[in-house]
Write a protein that holds these residues in place. Structure first.
Motif, PDB file in Angstrom:
ATOM      1  N   PRO A 190      23.594 -29.243  45.043  1.00 51.23           N
ATOM      2  CA  PRO A 190      22.219 -29.173  45.566  1.00 51.23           C
ATOM      3  C   PRO A 190      21.409 -30.415  45.205  1.00 51.23           C
ATOM      4  CG  PRO A 190      22.547 -27.596  43.774  1.00 51.23           C
ATOM      5  CD  PRO A 190      23.893 -28.106  44.159  1.00 51.23           C
ATOM      6  N   GLY A 191      21.765 -31.068  44.084  1.00 54.65           N
ATOM      7  CA  GLY A 191      21.096 -32.310  43.726  1.00 54.65           C
ATOM      8  C   GLY A 191      21.393 -33.407  44.729  1.00 54.65           C
ATOM      9  N   ARG A 192      22.653 -33.496  45.162  1.00 55.05           N
ATOM     10  CA  ARG A 192      23.033 -34.494  46.184  1.00 55.05           C
ATOM     11  C   ARG A 192      22.324 -34.197  47.502  1.00 55.05           C
ATOM     12  NH1 ARG A 192      23.306 -37.105  49.869  1.00 55.05           N
ATOM     13  NH2 ARG A 192      25.025 -38.325  50.767  1.00 55.05           N
ATOM     14  N   VAL A 193      22.255 -32.919  47.862  1.00 51.40           N
ATOM     15  CA  VAL A 193      21.598 -32.526  49.110  1.00 51.40           C
ATOM     16  C   VAL A 193      20.118 -32.906  49.077  1.00 51.40           C
ATOM     17  CG1 VAL A 193      20.979 -30.587  50.594  1.00 51.40           C
ATOM     18  CG2 VAL A 193      23.247 -30.664  49.532  1.00 51.40           C
ATOM     19  N   LEU A 194      19.466 -32.621  47.950  1.00 54.63           N
ATOM     20  CA  LEU A 194      18.050 -32.953  47.809  1.00 54.63           C
ATOM     21  C   LEU A 194      17.825 -34.455  47.885  1.00 54.63           C
ATOM     22  CD1 LEU A 194      15.068 -32.566  47.048  1.00 54.63           C
ATOM     23  CD2 LEU A 194      15.780 -32.410  44.649  1.00 54.63           C
ATOM     24  N   VAL A 224      13.394 -27.221  40.915  1.00 52.23           N
ATOM     25  CA  VAL A 224      14.747 -27.327  41.466  1.00 52.23           C
ATOM     26  C   VAL A 224      15.742 -26.610  40.549  1.00 52.23           C
ATOM     27  CG1 VAL A 224      16.648 -28.930  41.950  1.00 52.23           C
ATOM     28  CG2 VAL A 224      14.338 -29.428  42.792  1.00 52.23           C
ATOM     29  N   LYS A 225      15.557 -26.757  39.239  1.00 50.67           N
ATOM     30  CA  LYS A 225      16.459 -26.082  38.296  1.00 50.67           C
ATOM     31  C   LYS A 225      16.302 -24.568  38.389  1.00 50.67           C
ATOM     32  CE  LYS A 225      18.044 -26.163  33.502  1.00 50.67           C
ATOM     33  NZ  LYS A 225      17.884 -26.786  32.164  1.00 50.67           N
ATOM     34  N   ARG A 226      15.083 -24.089  38.500  1.00 49.70           N
ATOM     35  CA  ARG A 226      14.842 -22.646  38.599  1.00 49.70           C
ATOM     36  C   ARG A 226      15.474 -22.053  39.855  1.00 49.70           C
ATOM     37  NH1 ARG A 226       8.361 -22.078  37.130  1.00 49.70           N
ATOM     38  NH2 ARG A 226       8.556 -22.287  34.857  1.00 49.70           N
ATOM     39  N   THR A 227      15.410 -22.802  40.957  1.00 47.27           N
ATOM     40  CA  THR A 227      15.876 -22.260  42.236  1.00 47.27           C
ATOM     41  C   THR A 227      17.354 -22.502  42.469  1.00 47.27           C
ATOM     42  OG1 THR A 227      13.673 -22.663  43.174  1.00 47.27           O
ATOM     43  CG2 THR A 227      15.469 -22.245  44.736  1.00 47.27           C
ATOM     44  N   TYR A 228      17.832 -23.707  42.118  1.00 44.00           N
ATOM     45  CA  TYR A 228      19.201 -24.077  42.477  1.00 44.00           C
ATOM     46  C   TYR A 228      20.124 -24.282  41.273  1.00 44.00           C
ATOM     47  CZ  TYR A 228      17.248 -24.620  47.114  1.00 44.00           C
ATOM     48  OH  TYR A 228      16.635 -24.365  48.324  1.00 44.00           O
ATOM     49  N   GLY A 229      19.574 -24.203  40.059  1.00 39.49           N
ATOM     50  CA  GLY A 229      20.410 -24.262  38.869  1.00 39.49           C
ATOM     51  C   GLY A 229      20.961 -25.626  38.527  1.00 39.49           C
ATOM     52  N   VAL A 230      20.381 -26.695  39.066  1.00 40.82           N
ATOM     53  CA  VAL A 230      20.853 -28.038  38.768  1.00 40.82           C
ATOM     54  C   VAL A 230      19.758 -28.785  38.004  1.00 40.82           C
ATOM     55  CG1 VAL A 230      20.043 -28.919  41.003  1.00 40.82           C
ATOM     56  CG2 VAL A 230      21.785 -30.175  39.749  1.00 40.82           C
ATOM     57  N   ASP A 231      20.173 -29.494  36.952  1.00 35.81           N
ATOM     58  CA  ASP A 231      19.221 -30.216  36.112  1.00 35.81           C
ATOM     59  C   ASP A 231      19.201 -31.686  36.518  1.00 35.81           C
ATOM     60  OD1 ASP A 231      17.514 -31.168  34.203  1.00 35.81           O
ATOM     61  OD2 ASP A 231      18.825 -30.764  32.492  1.00 35.81           O
ATOM     62  N   LEU A 232      18.128 -32.107  37.166  1.00 36.23           N
ATOM     63  CA  LEU A 232      17.993 -33.484  37.614  1.00 36.23           C
ATOM     64  C   LEU A 232      17.134 -34.324  36.669  1.00 36.23           C
ATOM     65  CD1 LEU A 232      17.440 -32.876  41.435  1.00 36.23           C
ATOM     66  CD2 LEU A 232      19.539 -33.585  40.294  1.00 36.23           C
ATOM     67  N   HIS A 233      16.789 -33.761  35.518  1.00 36.45           N
ATOM     68  CA  HIS A 233      15.871 -34.472  34.621  1.00 36.45           C
ATOM     69  C   HIS A 233      16.386 -35.839  34.185  1.00 36.45           C
ATOM     70  CE1 HIS A 233      13.731 -35.456  30.869  1.00 36.45           C
ATOM     71  NE2 HIS A 233      12.707 -34.875  31.461  1.00 36.45           N
ATOM     72  N   SER A 275      18.100 -19.817  46.512  1.00 34.55           N
ATOM     73  CA  SER A 275      19.317 -20.362  45.917  1.00 34.55           C
ATOM     74  C   SER A 275      20.463 -20.495  46.908  1.00 34.55           C
ATOM     75  CB  SER A 275      19.758 -19.493  44.736  1.00 34.55           C
ATOM     76  OG  SER A 275      20.037 -18.169  45.169  1.00 34.55           O
ATOM     77  N   ASP A 276      20.439 -19.710  47.977  1.00 29.11           N
ATOM     78  CA  ASP A 276      21.523 -19.751  48.953  1.00 29.11           C
ATOM     79  C   ASP A 276      21.177 -20.564  50.195  1.00 29.11           C
ATOM     80  OD1 ASP A 276      19.617 -18.029  49.913  1.00 29.11           O
ATOM     81  OD2 ASP A 276      21.031 -16.484  50.584  1.00 29.11           O
TER      82      ASP A 276
END
Length: 216
Positions: free
Chosen positions: A87-91, A138-147, A12-13
């Motif tokens: 984190p979604g933008r980074v991914l 991604v949601k489990r690790t970084y807490g962002v929902d990209l669905h 996460s970090d």
């Protein structure tokens, strides 16, 4: 190799681990698909899988060792150090470095021709099929929902305004195939290199707008 990077980096970090989550899930499907016999040219599919991994890992190595990654990866990796970014933008910045830039060059490097078109689109289905597990992990690790974003993108729906149309998955991978042919033609190579860079820049602009709107 990618699974090892995921295990080491995807915490996460550490935003550098965002892309290994996506890449690992995709490659988990690519391998079995090659072994299943669905490709007309399985050697080509194997070469493509190896080449896209080589390009990513080579640039990652340059970044973490203080070297000089290619400009598209240097920009994508630089965002992994900015904890104020989504984190979604980074991914997604790394996904587009992979799809928009690396893919046409990888296709060129392995001598892709028009006869590989069917296999090319078959290869791309691994990314679509991996969507749900990528979103989940991604949601489990970084807490962002990209669905919502990933679903719209892979279904080919327009996301946001007209500036975001370059993010449509179907058009993005078709552009990669066409650009790979143009890269192999000395008469069009220079213009195609510029076109690939322009498409990548447009994609990043669209991603930045989506981040500002809280969509990623």
């Amino acid at each position: 190799m990618i699974s090892d990077l995921r295990e080491e980096l995807s915490t996460s970090d550490n935003y550098l681990g965002t892309f290994p989550i996506a890449f690992d899930n995709i490659l988990d499907l690519v391998g079995p698909s090659i072994e299943s016999g669905i490709y007309e040219d399985p050697e080509w599919a194997t070469d493509l899988a190896i080449e896209v991994v080589r390009l990513y890992v080579g640039n990652l190595h340059e970044f973490v060792t203080g070297g000089k990654p290619q400009s598209h990866w240097a920009e994508a990796f630089a965002l992994t150090k900015k904890c104020d970014r989504s984190p979604g933008r980074v991914l997604l910045g790394q996904i587009f470095a992979h799809l928009v830039v690396d893919f046409p060059y990888a296709l060129e490097n392995i001598g892709t021709n028009a006869g590989h078109t069917r296999d090319f689109y078959t290869f791309g289905t691994a990314l679509v099929d991996a969507t749900l597990t990528i979103v989940r992990d991604v949601k489990r690790t970084y807490g962002v929902d990209l669905h919502p974003l990933f679903t719209a993108w892979f279904l080919g729906d327009v996301i946001g305004d007209s500036q975001a149309t370059t993010l449509l998955f179907q058009s993005t991978r078709t552009a990669a195939l066409v650009n790979s042919f143009e890269l192999q033609n000395p008469a069009t190579r220079g213009a195609t290199v510029a076109e690939i860079d322009a498409l990548f820049r447009t994609s990043l602009f669209a991603l930045d707008q989506m981040e500002k709107l809280g969509q990623i």
